[in-house]
Design an enzyme around this catalytic site. Structure first.
Site, PDB file in Angstrom:
ATOM      1  N   LEU A 174     -38.866 -22.532  97.731  1.00 32.93           N
ATOM      2  CA  LEU A 174     -38.374 -21.365  98.459  1.00 32.93           C
ATOM      3  C   LEU A 174     -37.462 -21.771  99.614  1.00 32.93           C
ATOM      4  CD1 LEU A 174     -38.577 -18.324  98.267  1.00 32.93           C
ATOM      5  CD2 LEU A 174     -40.546 -18.402  99.809  1.00 32.93           C
ATOM      6  N   TYR A 176     -57.439 -19.372  98.950  1.00 32.74           N
ATOM      7  CA  TYR A 176     -55.999 -19.228  99.195  1.00 32.74           C
ATOM      8  C   TYR A 176     -55.676 -17.784  99.598  1.00 32.74           C
ATOM      9  CZ  TYR A 176     -50.960 -19.297  98.333  1.00 32.74           C
ATOM     10  OH  TYR A 176     -49.594 -19.196  98.461  1.00 32.74           O
TER      11      TYR A 176
END
Length: 735
Positions: free
Chosen positions: A460, A572
């Protein structure tokens, strides 16, 4: 709220005008209506939105096809009645537009001999109904409309030769003259504000100079005909007569001219053209000709080393040729947000500079205030391709973009100060060139305060850097050594050193299964973002960071939106949810982007790339059929989120390509799009794929903030188009 300026305070300044994209064009038997697409036809409050910009005039559509499709006797004036009354209350004067790239109601068209009289009949009815209107544009851009309707065959009546072009153009000009006569019987002081796209043609080789000369004469025909300049001495007299104009009708226009009170100049990047007969330098699909020579006709900005003339050159030559007042009557660019802002800012500065030099430049008009639809196909197909304007209407309620704030500053006599305005537009940088350069290169350097992008080694982070290069956004892509988001001293040092206007945090712990037992997950995904948000808030620096669809438990059977309650199932997901809360508590203006299931052309390890690679080798690909997601094409995510960051958006937003599929279905869609055997996709329960962390059965995303992301199908098409490319896509000009 700012106190409205008085007329005295505005006196002597360059004026700001505005208008919505209001084209009603005909293709075959279908009418394509921009005001219906954008919702402008339904929202009376849009007039208040325009007035708060500080505009003095609005290009107001009282369009023939919409108001009186069966003739003035059965006209429905209610829409215009209500809105013109509101404009009077707001102190904004209208410039009434009667035909905007249209061909009139179904019973006529531009080539109809009755067209001029029918248009004049409607214009007279408008003036009778609204005698207070003091400015008109009976036909918008006659030359441009005649080209698309009579020469290129794009719009009705779909002519494709010079004779059809001449007939359409003369019908529009004669209609304008008769319309103004009818209007002035009611209001003798009514002004003609005549718009047209004033392009310019350069040329690469001497052999094509004759074609460039012809096109550079033809571009003036709207104004030359209205001003009575087309006499037997005019360079195009013989050409016009040869292609169907009679001497009598040309002389009638010359004998009784109807010169505009204001020349409305529209100029786009696509308006400046380059003719080149060196065919081997260009792809086959660009090659054409005029029956005498074969050549390509491309945007000047894509091949010429020198910068295009733009508004400054076009305004100056119009002023000098006609010695009449001028205004820029459309400013719009379909591209990324900062490029839209730069185009407007440069247009305003050009107009103001010429005004300071003594030229009679009256105004700059913000065009497509609520965006445009399907201009990528020249409005020939209803595909819903949307380009935002000052407002983005995709969320239903128009949302202000950064372009709004630039326009409002200009309208109130202030200089806009957004940091992205410091940089040059793509049309001024070297990346504009798509073909071998002609002439010496002129290129401006990218300047301005940077963005800081964390996560230099991640997919990203690299994608943001790549597209910041394309968009001319200065940035620093930083490794953990240069900026450790969980180390307060490191964060403070980086912010002090680089003085960014915004930070894009793509750093973080991404191994979902390992996060179950690895304390680094909490450090990188919770503590780090909180440290970064606190530091940015203290310095007034914008922050954008990322969260995940794994904050949800999958209990719904429809896509999750921003207001749905997170219930993460894994470590997560819990860390991402906690980070969201801490960042927004520390810095409420943070933009937190929830997204999911990346795929893109610039890394080899995403699901789609690996699946296609396996299937190209003839190997089966195992994928979960019982876990549903909204896959996200990384370039779409980056482009959209950068626009939102520039706009100053904040809070939670879901950004994923529109659509919900299982992983197995995603692999099958990719295989079909790539022409591979979808039967190689092997459906498996997620539990058989060796995952440790508990994942939601269904975590597809939708957004209450509007359908701002393309569909998954569109993302897959672009992925396959771009996956072989070594360079990022080049931004394109708007229509």
């Amino acid at each position: 709220m700012a106190v409205p300026e008085s007329a005295r305070e505005r006196e002597g300044r360059l004026e700001l005008w505005a208008g919505p994209e209001c084209t009603v064009n005909r293709v075959g038997d279908q009418y394509l209506d921009q005001m219906r697409y954008s919702g402008f036809e339904r929202r009376l409050e849009d007039l208040d939105r325009l007035a708060e910009l500080g505009i003095t005039r609005m290009r107001f559509p009282i369009l023939w096809e919409r108001t009186a499709p069966d003739g003035p006797a059965s006209a429905d004036w209610s829409w215009a009645d209500e809105r013109l009354a509101r404009l009077r209350e707001l102190g904004v004067r209208p410039i009434a537009g009667l035909l905007h790239h249209g061909s009139g109601p179904v019973h006529t068209n531009l080539a109809d001999p009755r067209f001029p009289e029918l248009l004049a009949e409607y214009a007279g009815a408008v003036a009778q109904r609204f005698p207070q209107i003091d400015a008109y544009t009976p036909v918008n851009e006659p030359l441009t409309t005649a080209r698309f309707s009579g020469l290129y065959g794009v719009w009705y009546p779909h002519g494709r030769d010079d004779r059809a072009f001449v007939r359409c153009l003369l019908g529009e000009i004669q209609g304008t003259v008769l319309a103004m006569r009818a209007i002035r019987k009611v209001n003798p002081d009514a002004q003609l504000v005549q718009t047209d796209d004033l392009g310019y043609t350069t040329v690469a080789t001497p052999r094509l100079q004759y074609q460039a000369d012809f096109e550079n004469q033809r571009r003036w025909l709207t104004y030359d005909l209205l001003c009575g300049r087309v006499t037997r001495q005019h360079p195009l007299w013989d050409w016009l007569v040869h292609h169907g104009a009679t001497e009598a009708e040309l002389l009638a226009l010359a004998d009784e001219p109807c010169p505009p009170d204001i020349l409305g100049i529209n100029s786009y990047i696509t308006s400046e053209r380059f003719l080149d007969d060196r065919l081997d330098l260009y792809p086959d699909h660009l090659r054409g000709g005029n029956g005498r020579h074969r050549y390509v006709d491309v945007e000047t900005a894509r091949v010429l080393g020198a910068h295009i003339g733009g508004f400054s050159a076009r305004l100056r030559e119009a002023c000098e040729r006609y010695e009449l007042p001028v205004a820029i009557t459309e400013v719009h660019l379909g591209c990324s947000r900062e490029e839209q802002m730069r185009w407007l800012h440069q247009a305003w500065n050009s107009a103001a500079a010429l005004r300071d030099q003594g030229l009679d430049v009256r105004a700059v008009t913000i065009w497509a205030a609520f965006g445009t639809f399907d201009w990528d196909s020249l409005v020939t197909r209803e595909q819903g391709h949307y380009e935002p304007g000052l407002w983005d209407v995709r969320s239903g309620e128009p949302r202000r973009t950064a372009l709004y704030h630039v326009a409002r500053s200009l309208g109130h006599g202030q200089m806009p100060d957004h940091p992205v305005l410091e940089g040059p537009g793509w049309w001024q940088r070297e990346l504009r060139l798509l073909y071998p350069r002609h002439g010496e290169l002129e290129s401006l350097a990218v300047i301005g305060r940077p963005l800081l992008i964390t996560g230099a080694t991640g997919t990203l982070g690299r994608a943001y850097a790549r597209l910041c290069d394309v968009r001319g956004l200065p940035y620093k892509l930083l490794t953990r050594r240069e900026l450790d988001i969980a180390d307060r001293a490191s964060v403070e040092a980086a912010l002090e050193r680089w003085q960014p206007w915004a930070v894009i945090n793509t750093a973080g712990y991404v191994r979902v299964d390992d996060a179950e037992n690895d304390p680094r997950n909490w450090r990188e995904n919770v503590y780090g973002p909180e440290v970064l948000a606190t530091a940015c808030a203290a310095r007034g620096i914008r922050l954008m960071s990322f969260s995940s669809d794994l904050v949800f438990d999958g209990g719904k059977d429809r896509p999750y939106v921003e207001t749905d309650e997170p219930r993460p199932l894994c470590a997560y997901g819990r860390s991402k949810h906690e980070a969201e809360q801490r960042m927004l508590a520390a810095a409420p203006d943070t933009l937190v982007v929830r997204t999911a299931a990346f795929f893109g052309p610039w890394d080899r390890y995403n699901f789609v790339t690996q699946a296609l690679a396996a299937m190209r080798r003839g190997e089966p690909w195992h994928a979960a059929h019982d876990q549903w997601v909204s896959p996200t094409y990384v370039p779409d995510l980056v482009k959209t989120s950068l626009d939102m960051l520039v706009d100053g958006e904040h809070g939670l937003v879901h950004l994923a390509n529109r659509g919900a599929v299982s992983w197995a279905q995603l692999a099958e869609m990719a295989a079909e799009a790539a022409g591979l055997d979808r039967n190689l996709v092997q459906h498996r329960p997620g539990a058989e794929l060796g995952w440790v962390a508990c994942r939601p059965r269904y975590s597809a995303l939708d957004s209450e903030r509007g359908a701002v992301m393309p569909t998954l199908e569109e993302g897959l098409v672009r992925y396959l188009d771009e996956v072989e490319e070594d360079e990022p896509p080049v931004p394109m000009a708007g229509s």
